[in-house]
Design a protein around this motif. Structure first.
Motif, PDB file in Angstrom:
ATOM      1  N   LEU A   6       8.362   6.951 -16.030  1.00 36.76           N
ATOM      2  CA  LEU A   6       8.793   8.351 -16.010  1.00 36.76           C
ATOM      3  C   LEU A   6       8.874   8.760 -14.547  1.00 36.76           C
ATOM      4  N   ARG A   7      10.063   9.180 -14.088  1.00 43.36           N
ATOM      5  CA  ARG A   7      10.218   9.561 -12.685  1.00 43.36           C
ATOM      6  C   ARG A   7      11.345  10.580 -12.535  1.00 43.36           C
ATOM      7  N   ILE A   8      11.440  11.150 -11.361  1.00 35.74           N
ATOM      8  CA  ILE A   8      12.491  12.121 -11.046  1.00 35.74           C
ATOM      9  C   ILE A   8      13.708  11.353 -10.547  1.00 35.74           C
ATOM     10  N   SER A   9      14.870  11.671 -11.154  1.00 34.23           N
ATOM     11  CA  SER A   9      16.112  10.979 -10.779  1.00 34.23           C
ATOM     12  C   SER A   9      17.287  11.938 -10.938  1.00 34.23           C
ATOM     13  N   ASP A  10      18.091  12.082  -9.897  1.00 37.88           N
ATOM     14  CA  ASP A  10      19.282  12.944  -9.919  1.00 37.88           C
ATOM     15  C   ASP A  10      18.967  14.355 -10.404  1.00 37.88           C
ATOM     16  N   GLY A  11      17.884  14.902  -9.937  1.00 39.94           N
ATOM     17  CA  GLY A  11      17.534  16.286 -10.270  1.00 39.94           C
ATOM     18  C   GLY A  11      16.937  16.459 -11.636  1.00 39.94           C
ATOM     19  N   ASN A  12      16.572  15.374 -12.301  1.00 43.05           N
ATOM     20  CA  ASN A  12      15.991  15.446 -13.628  1.00 43.05           C
ATOM     21  C   ASN A  12      14.723  14.606 -13.696  1.00 43.05           C
ATOM     22  N   SER A  26       0.820  -1.211   0.000  1.00 41.77           N
ATOM     23  CA  SER A  26       0.000   0.000   0.000  1.00 41.77           C
ATOM     24  C   SER A  26       0.848   1.254   0.000  1.00 41.77           C
ATOM     25  N   LEU A  27       2.093   1.132   0.419  1.00 44.22           N
ATOM     26  CA  LEU A  27       2.998   2.285   0.425  1.00 44.22           C
ATOM     27  C   LEU A  27       3.821   2.377  -0.852  1.00 44.22           C
ATOM     28  N   ASN A  28       3.446   1.587  -1.848  1.00 47.42           N
ATOM     29  CA  ASN A  28       4.160   1.598  -3.125  1.00 47.42           C
ATOM     30  C   ASN A  28       4.141   3.000  -3.725  1.00 47.42           C
ATOM     31  N   ASN A  29       5.211   3.358  -4.390  1.00 45.09           N
ATOM     32  CA  ASN A  29       5.354   4.729  -4.872  1.00 45.09           C
ATOM     33  C   ASN A  29       4.746   4.961  -6.249  1.00 45.09           C
ATOM     34  N   ARG A  30       3.830   4.066  -6.682  1.00 45.11           N
ATOM     35  CA  ARG A  30       3.184   4.300  -7.977  1.00 45.11           C
ATOM     36  C   ARG A  30       2.202   5.460  -7.875  1.00 45.11           C
ATOM     37  N   LEU A  31       1.988   6.145  -8.992  1.00 44.21           N
ATOM     38  CA  LEU A  31       1.194   7.364  -9.031  1.00 44.21           C
ATOM     39  C   LEU A  31      -0.293   7.055  -8.949  1.00 44.21           C
ATOM     40  N   SER A  32      -1.045   7.883  -8.248  1.00 46.74           N
ATOM     41  CA  SER A  32      -2.495   7.761  -8.213  1.00 46.74           C
ATOM     42  C   SER A  32      -3.075   8.343  -9.491  1.00 46.74           C
ATOM     43  N   LEU A  33      -4.015   7.651 -10.115  1.00 47.82           N
ATOM     44  CA  LEU A  33      -4.611   8.080 -11.368  1.00 47.82           C
ATOM     45  C   LEU A  33      -5.348   9.402 -11.172  1.00 47.82           C
ATOM     46  N   GLY A  34      -5.109  10.380 -12.058  1.00 49.33           N
ATOM     47  CA  GLY A  34      -5.809  11.645 -12.024  1.00 49.33           C
ATOM     48  C   GLY A  34      -5.086  12.764 -11.306  1.00 49.33           C
ATOM     49  N   ALA A  35      -3.978  12.509 -10.634  1.00 52.85           N
ATOM     50  CA  ALA A  35      -3.229  13.573  -9.973  1.00 52.85           C
ATOM     51  C   ALA A  35      -2.587  14.469 -11.025  1.00 52.85           C
ATOM     52  N   ASP A  36      -2.153  15.678 -10.620  1.00 51.51           N
ATOM     53  CA  ASP A  36      -1.483  16.568 -11.558  1.00 51.51           C
ATOM     54  C   ASP A  36       0.017  16.646 -11.305  1.00 51.51           C
ATOM     55  N   THR A  37       0.530  15.876 -10.342  1.00 51.71           N
ATOM     56  CA  THR A  37       1.930  16.001  -9.931  1.00 51.71           C
ATOM     57  C   THR A  37       2.602  14.634  -9.825  1.00 51.71           C
ATOM     58  N   ILE A  38       3.858  14.579 -10.282  1.00 47.27           N
ATOM     59  CA  ILE A  38       4.724  13.432 -10.031  1.00 47.27           C
ATOM     60  C   ILE A  38       5.757  13.883  -9.007  1.00 47.27           C
ATOM     61  N   SER A  39       5.634  13.353  -7.799  1.00 45.07           N
ATOM     62  CA  SER A  39       6.559  13.743  -6.734  1.00 45.07           C
ATOM     63  C   SER A  39       7.855  12.951  -6.838  1.00 45.07           C
ATOM     64  N   ALA A  40       8.808  13.302  -5.980  1.00 48.78           N
ATOM     65  CA  ALA A  40      10.135  12.694  -6.039  1.00 48.78           C
ATOM     66  C   ALA A  40      10.092  11.194  -5.779  1.00 48.78           C
ATOM     67  N   ASN A  41       9.109  10.723  -5.043  1.00 48.27           N
ATOM     68  CA  ASN A  41       9.046   9.298  -4.718  1.00 48.27           C
ATOM     69  C   ASN A  41       7.968   8.570  -5.520  1.00 48.27           C
ATOM     70  N   GLN A  42       7.535   9.171  -6.625  1.00 49.96           N
ATOM     71  CA  GLN A  42       6.502   8.584  -7.460  1.00 49.96           C
ATOM     72  C   GLN A  42       7.013   8.367  -8.880  1.00 49.96           C
ATOM     73  N   SER A  43       6.234   7.588  -9.661  1.00 52.96           N
ATOM     74  CA  SER A  43       6.572   7.373 -11.068  1.00 52.96           C
ATOM     75  C   SER A  43       5.292   7.193 -11.875  1.00 52.96           C
ATOM     76  N   LEU A  44       5.420   7.289 -13.181  1.00 46.46           N
ATOM     77  CA  LEU A  44       4.284   7.117 -14.085  1.00 46.46           C
ATOM     78  C   LEU A  44       4.631   6.041 -15.093  1.00 46.46           C
ATOM     79  N   SER A  45       3.734   5.061 -15.269  1.00 42.35           N
ATOM     80  CA  SER A  45       3.982   3.987 -16.235  1.00 42.35           C
ATOM     81  C   SER A  45       2.655   3.392 -16.676  1.00 42.35           C
ATOM     82  N   GLY A  46       2.720   2.474 -17.651  1.00 41.86           N
ATOM     83  CA  GLY A  46       1.521   1.806 -18.132  1.00 41.86           C
ATOM     84  C   GLY A  46       0.486   2.783 -18.642  1.00 41.86           C
ATOM     85  N   ASP A  47      -0.770   2.559 -18.244  1.00 41.49           N
ATOM     86  CA  ASP A  47      -1.857   3.436 -18.691  1.00 41.49           C
ATOM     87  C   ASP A  47      -2.156   4.539 -17.684  1.00 41.49           C
ATOM     88  N   GLN A  48      -1.247   4.776 -16.741  1.00 43.17           N
ATOM     89  CA  GLN A  48      -1.429   5.863 -15.786  1.00 43.17           C
ATOM     90  C   GLN A  48      -1.236   7.213 -16.462  1.00 43.17           C
TER      91      GLN A  48
END
Length: 630
Positions: free
Chosen positions: A97-103, A19-41
């Motif tokens: 797609l995620r934040i890594s090393d300031g990018n 439940s603490l997995n860092n995958r992104l919640s569908l519909g949010a407008d932000t990808i935080s440092a501990n989140q990522s976007l993949s698949g159909d998200q």
């Protein structure tokens, strides 16, 4: 109980970790440092204007996926920005797609980066990527609510310029923010057309293949670009220009913020301004530059010819075929055309073959940059091009000019355009007839052709005459049967009107035309449908109809507000019946039923009916007609 040995406790702990997995919640407008976007998200901007995620362009059957942005509120999926436009991925399940090393970085399987915002590495703990409601995708420092933007898609556009974004030239780095077209509808890779702000000027230019300038907006005069006068009628876009020591840029806003609009560097080589029309579910083209497709540099590629009057605009010259038929299907004509048959000139394998020949192409917009040759006669000009193997075509006017290598920007002009010239295209002999016909054979062919046309016309005329006579005979027989039937019903109908007191007995003599019942007239006119309506006069509407025999009629229906009664109707029937003449439209019958009063005329196509009758005859009063008869 020992917790370490309790399997249920261990399982609960496992699910808590999931439940603490860092995958992104569908519909949010932000990808935080501990989140990522993949698949159909996807992520969606706060106001719901834009959405970002993986997509496949066009109708491609290939498994090519891209990270891109599109309108959320537009039913037709329209991409406005692409991240990895040159490096698609094939598996979105293992790509993130995620934040890594300031990018902001797009990784494929095995954690290989294929796209990045390319910033200097920094701590990424407080960074966040946000999709804003204006369509700007930003990477910013979220620590202490600073919201400092480190990177933004507005500074890295693909082919779309959104309201609020800049089209700029950096006066310090000498770099441009450019719009670059897609390669084709199914490939967002950079194409060959680009829009950019010209250095040291306040004008835009479109360039071909990064070097060839072929359109210029002209300088900005504070309201419009001087070479785009139609901007004076602009009621959608509000442009502004800023220039300082750091940068020069244009930006624009919309007078009506509720309008969805964009500017696109299209694969056609035209810069287009488009607005979404929800009523039609389509993008409406507001303006395009250059104004015509054939003005786009090398749009049809080498040895392609552009014709503004045809679709598609491009075709290959005689003796040539599309270099890539698949690209042409996707409206990418840049590869142009290639010869079907090699030339004899300079080809040792065809040393014993027939010499090359020339194909005459009149009324052409000629290619640029010909080479002038110092020869006086047309035959010398032709011979020069024929013997020079690199020569592909020549023109001859006041002097001789030849073209070497590929032919670009060929355009077929209309007969009304007097600015064209004649181009002589070099082709292999097999692409043309072996020899021109002699004068004697040409004369014989002309005689045969004329004779064939005369015989054909005579045969067609005879067939038409025979069919017409047969049809007349058939119609006479049908009319005889119908007339007896109609007259029988007509007499009983008139007698009924006399009995009701609506007609006098002496009126019966005048109504000797066929009577038609109302139901048959409704069938003939499609129940007086608007599709069959021919016009409207003071008397009332007129409809086109067809009787069961196939005869076409014009049905004139008395309007209830016309002011005419049964007496006036009867008078008009009598007067028009007396006017029956071969040069006048014939009255075929009438109908009186309830409140309906209807006249049936012969139908005349090509406006003869409303010009000859409705324009003057049908609007004449019975009194005037009576005076004409006298």
């Amino acid at each position: 109980m020992d917790n370490k040995k309790n399997p249920w406790l261990m399982l609960s702990f496992f699910f808590i970790c999931l439940s603490l997995n860092n995958r992104l919640s569908l519909g949010a407008d932000t990808i935080s440092a501990n989140q990522s976007l993949s698949g159909d998200q996807t992520i969606i901007s706060n106001g719901g204007n834009f959405e970002l995620g993986f997509f496949t362009p066009g109708n491609s059957s290939r498994s090519n996926y891209y990270i891109g942005m599109w309108y959320k509120k537009v039913s037709l999926k329209t991409i406005v920005w692409v991240a990895n436009r040159e490096t698609p991925v094939s598996d979105i399940g293992s790509s993130v797609l995620r934040i890594s090393d300031g990018n902001l970085v797009l990784f494929i399987e095995s954690q290989i980066p294929i796209w990045s915002t390319n910033l200097s590495p920094t701590s990424s703990g407080a960074l966040e990527a946000v999709l804003q409601d204006d369509g700007n995708f930003v990477l910013r420092d979220g620590s202490n609510n600073s919201s400092k933007i480190l990177w933004q898609s507005f500074d890295n556009p693909t082919h779309t310029w959104l309201p609020g974004a800049k089209m700029a030239y950096n006066n310090r780095t000498k770099q441009n923010i450019r719009l670059i077209s897609w390669k084709n509808f199914e490939d967002p890779a950079p194409g060959i057309f680009a829009l950019e702000l010209q250095q040291n000027t306040s004008s835009y230019v479109i360039v071909y293949d990064k070097s060839q300038l072929y359109w210029n907006s002209g300088p900005w005069d504070g309201k419009i670009f001087s070479w785009v006068p139609e901007m004076r009628a602009n009621y959608i876009y509000n442009y502004s220009y800023v220039s300082n020591e750091n940068e020069s840029y244009f930006t624009y806003s919309l007078y009506n913020p509720s309008i969805i609009s964009r500017v696109v560097m299209d694969i056609s080589g035209q810069i287009q301004q488009l607005s979404w029309l929800e009523s039609t579910k389509q993008w409406n083209l507001f303006r395009s530059q250059p104004r015509t497709q054939c003005e786009v540099h090398a749009f049809c590629g080498p040895f392609g010819i552009c014709n503004q009057q045809s679709l598609p605009f491009c075709s290959c010259l005689k003796g040539f075929q599309a270099t890539s038929s698949n690209s042409w299907k996707l409206s990418d004509f840049s590869a142009g055309c290639a010869r079907k048959t090699s030339l004899q000139c300079g080809n040792d394998s065809l040393a014993n073959g027939k010499r090359d020949k020339f194909w005459e192409m009149p009324n052409m917009k000629l290619p640029q940059n010909p080479q002038t040759v110092a020869f006086g006669s047309s035959s010398e000009c032709e011979s020069t091009c024929l013997n020079y193997c690199s020569c592909t075509a020549y023109i001859y006017g006041n002097h001789c000019s030849i073209y070497v290598g590929d032919l670009l920007n060929l355009q077929q002009l209309t007969s009304a355009d007097t600015n064209g010239g004649t181009l002589y295209l070099k082709l292999a002999a097999s692409e043309l007839s072996d020899s021109p016909p002699s004068k004697k054979s040409m004369k014989l062919l002309l005689i045969i052709g004329i004779t064939s046309v005369i015989v054909l016309c005579a045969s067609i005329s005879m067939c038409i005459w025979q069919r017409k006579m047969s049809k007349r005979k058939e119609n006479r027989q049908i009319n005889k049967r119908n007339q007896a039937h109609r007259m029988l019903h007509g007499e009983s109908h008139v007698q009924e009107l006399i009995d009701l007191g609506e007609l006098k007995e002496e009126d019966e003599k005048g109504l000797d035309l066929p009577f038609y019942d109302l139901e048959s007239i409704r069938v003939a006119t499609g129940n007086f449908s608007d599709e069959n309506k021919l016009g409207q006069g003071g008397y009332g509407p007129v409809y086109k109809g067809k009787l069961p025999s196939g005869q076409e009629i014009a049905v004139k229906r008395l309007s209830r507000v016309s002011g005419q009664g049964l007496k006036e109707f009867k008078n008009e029937v009598l007067l028009i019946a007396k006017l029956q003449h071969r040069n006048l439209v014939r009255l075929h019958g009438y109908c009186i039923e309830g409140s309906e009063k209807i006249l049936l005329y012969e139908y005349m196509p090509n406006k003869s009916l409303d010009f000859s009758i409705f324009g003057w005859l049908l609007n004449l009063t019975p009194t005037i007609l009576a005076s004409m008869l006298c």
